[in-house]
Design an enzyme around this catalytic site. Structure first.
Site, PDB file in Angstrom:
ATOM      1  N   ALA A  42       0.871  -1.170   0.000  1.00 22.98           N
ATOM      2  CA  ALA A  42       0.000   0.000   0.000  1.00 22.98           C
ATOM      3  C   ALA A  42       0.911   1.224   0.000  1.00 22.98           C
ATOM      4  O   ALA A  42       2.132   1.092   0.096  1.00 22.98           O
ATOM      5  CB  ALA A  42      -0.872  -0.017   1.242  1.00 22.98           C
ATOM      6  N   GLY A  53      -0.126  -4.892   0.615  1.00 25.05           N
ATOM      7  CA  GLY A  53      -1.262  -4.627  -0.268  1.00 25.05           C
ATOM      8  C   GLY A  53      -1.072  -5.230  -1.651  1.00 25.05           C
ATOM      9  O   GLY A  53      -2.054  -5.546  -2.340  1.00 25.05           O
ATOM     10  N   GLU A  68      -2.058  -8.817  -1.323  1.00 19.46           N
ATOM     11  CA  GLU A  68      -3.512  -8.850  -1.124  1.00 19.46           C
ATOM     12  C   GLU A  68      -4.234  -8.632  -2.452  1.00 19.46           C
ATOM     13  O   GLU A  68      -5.222  -9.294  -2.756  1.00 19.46           O
ATOM     14  CB  GLU A  68      -3.927  -7.780  -0.099  1.00 19.46           C
TER      15      GLU A  68
END
Ligand code: NAD
Length: 693
Positions: free
Chosen positions: A63, A104, A107
C-alpha cells in the site's frame, strides 16, 4: 509522468499494467484508474481473461504508507473495495508477479483467481513490522490458499517466502517459464478453457477441520518474540477469525483491527522508525556527486571482542578481511572465537558447513602492517587508550595506500585528535560498531572536522552492504548513543542509596519493553570496565566499586548486581541488598520508598535531556537519527519509537518541569534542562522544529 494504469490486448486476453514508480505502491492515483479499467474490462464481451502485471522492477510492493492515517487511504475505491471488485469479475484473472509482492500487493494478487510468479519473486505480508496487520483481506484470504499455520507464520513474522515455497504451499499456481507476462497470458488463455476457479474468499477447504490446538501452540510460540507489541497479537486474532468466522465477518473484524492499530501510538512509532532509518542516510554536506570509494579489501586491527565481530560482519557482507594482531597467540584466540561463532550458526541450521568454510576462507591473518598496504579501508579496534590509537594511526599513515580510508571503532575518544596523528585527516572517520558487532545493527559513523564527504559516503555504503543501519554523528565524548547512556545511568548509584533496589529499577525498564535494565546491562558488559575508568579518572561509585572489590564483575564472574546461578538469568541477591543498606547507613542517607515514576524521571528524562543537547550542538542531524541509534544499538523498544519520539508523547513541558524540579533539588547538571528543550516546550513544538526553534 507516465500513466499509472494502461490496458493492452493480446487477442482475447487483456493485460492491465500498473506503472507507479519506484515500487508500484497502491496509491489513490493507481486505485482509481485500475478500478475504472476493471469495470470496463468486466463488461467487455471480447475480453475472455485479464492479466494484472506491473511495469518496472517489481509487482505492487505494498500500500502507499504515506497515505496511512490520512483521508487518502480511505478514499473510494480503497484497497478492500478494489480487491472485492477484482474478485467479483466472472472471468479468469491472473496476477503476473515479479520482484516483491508485499502487503497490499500480495492482497491485490489474492483478489485474482490465479497467480503466476517469476522464479525470483518474493511474496509476503510484512505489515506487522509497521505495527499494523494486512487490512485488505490478507489475513482472511492467505489461510484459504496456504492453510492457517503457514499463513500465521507469514503474517506474524512478516518474513516473505520465495517462489518455490509459494508454489508448493498453494499461494501461486505456476512459476513462469521464461517471460513472465507471456507465461501469464498463456496461463489465462488455458484457464478460459477450464472449469473456473472459485474466488479465493470462497475456497474454504483449508480453513475447515483445522487442528486448533496446533494452531494455538504455533501462535503462542510466535508471540513469545513479540515483546509487548499489539500488532502480532492482532495478527493471530485475525487468522483465528479466518478459521472460526464466515469470510465476510472475518474481513470486517480484520478491518476493525487494522483501524485500531493504524490509529494507535505503536504503529505511529513503528512508521516513524521506518522513515527515520531512510532519512538517516541523507547527510548534510554529502551529495549524490560524492561517490563512495571502491572497497574490495578491508583490514581490521585487533581480533578482540569488537575486531572479531566487525570482521565477521564484513565477511558476511561479502568483503574479504585481513586481521592484524600483536602476536600469533592473539590471532589464534580471535580466529578461534570467530570459528566457534560460525559453528553455532551451523548447529542452529542458519548456515551450512560449506557456507561456513567459504566465509572462513575470506579471512587472512597477519602481524605485519605491510600486509595492510593494499587495503581500501582499515578499521581499528584496539584498546581504548589514546596512546595505543596514536601508535596505530601513525603506523597506518606510513603504510596505507593513498586514498585508503582509516577508521576507528573508538567508543569515546576524540576522532579529530586521532585524525591529527596522520597527514590525511580527510581520510579518517569513526566507524563505531556495537557489541556483539556481528549481530547489532547500528553503525555510528563519526564525522571528524576534516572527514571528506566521499569518505562518509563510503562508510554509509559499506554499512548498508554489510546489513547495518548507519547513522552519521559528530564528535563528542561518547557520540550519540553512549553519551545518552551515560546520562541515563548518572543517577543509578543515587537511586540505590536513596531507597531503590536494582531489581525495582530494572523492572521499570523491562515493563516498558527494554530487553534489560541498567544494572542487568552493566552486569552483562562487566562492572570492571567502569571501575577501571573511574580509577583512572580519580572517581568513585561506592556500591559499584565495592562490588568490584568483592570480585563481583557481573555475568562473567557469576555475580554482580545480581546472582547468575545458570550463568545468564539475573536473580536478586540479598547480599547486594545488605551492601546497599550498609552503604546508605555509612553515608547517612535515610532510605525511603522510591516510586516507579521517580525512577523514570531520574533515568529516562536525563537521557532525553542529553538527546536535546546533542541535537542543539548539531552532533545529531535530526531527532529521528537519535531514535534510530537507540532502537538499533541499545534495544530501545520499537513500539515506543525511540526516546525522542516517546518524549513528545510524554509531553516536552512535563519533562522540562520535572527536570527543573530535580535540578533544583540536586543541582546536578544532568537535570539542567537544555535550552532547546525549554524553547520547544514553551512554543508547544516538537523536535522536528529544532532547526527553527
Ligand atoms: P578487546 O580487549 O576485546 O580487544 C582489543 C584487541 O586489540 C586485543 O585482542 C588486543 O590484543 C588488540 N590490540 C591491542 N593493541 C594492539 C595493537 N597495537 N596492534 C594490534 N592489536 C592490538 O577490546 P574491545 O572490546 O574489542 O574494544 C576495542 C575497541 O572497540 C575499543 O576502542 C573500544 O572502546 C571499542 N568498542 C568496544 C565495544 C564493546 O562493547 N566491547 C563496543 C564498541 C566499541
Amino acid at each position: 509522468m507516465s500513466q499509472s494504469v494502461t490496458v493492452t490486448r493480446d487477442s482475447n486476453v487483456a493485460i492491465v499494467t500498473i506503472d507507479n514508480p519506484p515500487v508500484n505502491s497502491m496509491s489513490f492515483h493507481v486505485r482509481k484508474p485500475l478500478a475504472e479499467a476493471l469495470t470496463q474490462l468486466a463488461g467487455d464481451n471480447s475480453v475472455a481473461a485479464i492479466v494484472l502485471a506491473c511495469a518496472g522492477r517489481t509487482f505492487v510492493a505494498g500500500a502507499d504508507i504515506t497515505e496511512f492515517g490520512t483521508d487518502k487511504a480511505l478514499a473510494s475505491p480503497n484497497l478492500p473495495e478494489l480487491i472485492a471488485q477484482l474478485e467479483a469479475i466472472d472471468k479468469p484473472t491472473v496476477a503476473a508477479i515479479h520482484g516483491t509482492a508485499l502487503g497490499g500487493g500480495l492482497e491485490l494478487a489474492m483478489g485474482c483467481r490465479y497467480r503466476v510468479g517469476d522464479a525470483t519473486a518474493k511474496f509476503g505480508l510484512p505489515e506487522v513490522k509497521l505495527g499494523i496487520l494486512p487490512g485488505a483481506g490478507g489475513t482472511a484470504r492467505l489461510p484459504r490458499l496456504v492453510g492457517p499455520l503457514a499463513a500465521l507464520k507469514m503474517i506474524v513474522t512478516g518474513v516473505p517466502i520465495g517462489a518455490k515455497e509459494a508454489l508448493s504451499s498453494g499461494l501461486i499456481d505456476a512459476i513462469a517459464d521464461g517471460d513472465l507476462v507471456k507465461s501469464a497470458i498463456t496461463f489465462a488463455r488455458d484457464a478460459v478453457e477450464r472449469v473456473a476457479a472459485l474466488p479465493v474468499s470462497q475456497r474454504n477447504a483449508k480453513v475447515e477441520n483445522v487442528d486448533m490446538a496446533a494452531f494455538e501452540k504455533q501462535a503462542a510460540d510466535l508471540l513469545k518474540k513479540s515483546k509487548g507489541l499489539d500488532a502480532p497479537r492482532r495478527c493471530v486474532d485475525a487468522v483465528r477469525n479466518a478459521i472460526t468466522m464466515p469470510f465476510p465477518e472475518a474481513l470486517k473484524t480484520e478491518r476493525e483491527y487494522f483501524i485500531e492499530l493504524v490509529m494507535g501510538d505503536q504503529s505511529r512509532a513503528q512508521r516513524h522508525l521506518f522513515f527515520a532509518e531512510r532519512e538517516a542516510t541523507k547527510v548534510p554536506g554529502v551529495s549524490k556527486n560524492d561517490k563512495p570509494r571502491k572497497i574490495s579489501k578491508v583490514g581490521v586491527i585487533g581480533a578482540g571482542t569488537m575486531g572479531g565481530g566487525i570482521s565477521m560482519s564484513l565477511v558476511n557482507g561479502g568483503i574479504p578481511v585481513t586481521i592484524l594482531e600483536m602476536n600469533e597467540d592473539a590471532l589464534k584466540r580471535g580466529m578461534g572465537v570467530i570459528d566457534k561463532n560460525y559453528g553455532i550458526s551451523v548447529s542452529r541450521g542458519s548456515l551450512t558447513e560449506e557456507a561456513k568454510a567459504k566465509r572462513l576462507s575470506m579471512f587472512t591473518t597477519t602481524t605485519d602492517y605491510a600486509d595492510l598496504a593494499d587495503c581500501d579501508l582499515i578499521i581499528e579496534a584496539v584498546f581504548e587508550e589514546m596512546g595505543v590509537k596514536e601508535q596505530v594511526f601513525t603506523t597506518l599513515d606510513k603504510i596505507a595506500k593513498p586514498g585508503a580510508i582509516l577508521a576507528s571503532n573508538t567508543s569515546y575518544l576524540d576522532v579529530n585528535q586521532i585524525a591529527a596523528f596522520t597527514k590525511r585527516p580527510q581520510d579518517v572517520v569513526g566507524m563505531h560498531f556495537f557489541s556483539p558487532a556481528n549481530v547489532m545493527k547500528l553503525l555510528e559513523i563519526v564525522r571528524g572536522d576534516k572527514t571528506a564527504p566521499d569518505v562518509l559516503a563510503t562508510a554509509l555504503a559499506v554499512g548498508k552492504q554489510i546489513g547495518k543501519v548507519p547513522v552519521v554523528v559528530g564528535v563528542c565524548h561518547g557520540f550519540v548513543g553512549n553519551r545518552m547512556l551515560g546520562a541515563r545511568g548518572a543517577e543509578a548509584e543515587g537511586l540505590l542509596l536513596e531507597g531503590a533496589l536494582p531489581q525495582q529499577v530494572d523492572k521499570v525498564f523491562t515493563d516498558f519493553g527494554w530487553p534489560m535494565g541498567t544494572y542487568q546491562m552493566w552486569d552483562l558488559a562487566g562492572l570492571d570496565i567502569g571501575w577501571r575508568t573511574r580509577k583512572s579518572l580519580g572517581l568513585t561509585a561506592a556500591i559499584s566499586d565495592t562490588l568490584c572489590e568483592m570480585g563481583r564483575y557481573g555475568q562473567k564472574t557469576g555475580k554482580g548486581y545480581y546472582l547468575y546461578p545458570d550463568g545468564r538469568t539475573a536473580t536478586p541477591d540479598p547480599e547486594v541488598e545488605a551492601l546497599i543498606l550498609e552503604e546508605a547507613r555509612k553515608q547517612g542517607v535515610n532510605r525511603r520508598d522510591i516510586s516507579d515514576e521517580e525512577i523514570k524521571e531520574r533515568t529516562v528524562y536525563p537521557m532525553i535531556n542529553e538527546g536535546a543537547r546533542i541535537l542543539e550542538e548539531g552532533i545529531a542531524t535530526r531527532s529521528s537519527d537519535i531514535d534510530t541509534v537507540w532502537v538499533n544499538g541499545y534495544g530501545y523498544p520499537v513500539g515506543h519509537g525511540g526516546p525522542m519520539f516517546w518524549a513528545e508523547l510524554e509531553g516536552l513541558q512535563k519533562i522540562v518541569d520535572r527536570l527543573e524540579y530535580w535540578y533544583g533539588k540536586t543541582g546536578k547538571e544532568v537535570y539542567n534542562p537544555s535550552p532547546l528543550l525549554k524553547r520547544l516546550a514553551a512554543a508547544k513544538k516538537g523536535f522536528a522544529d529544532a532547526a527553527t526553534a
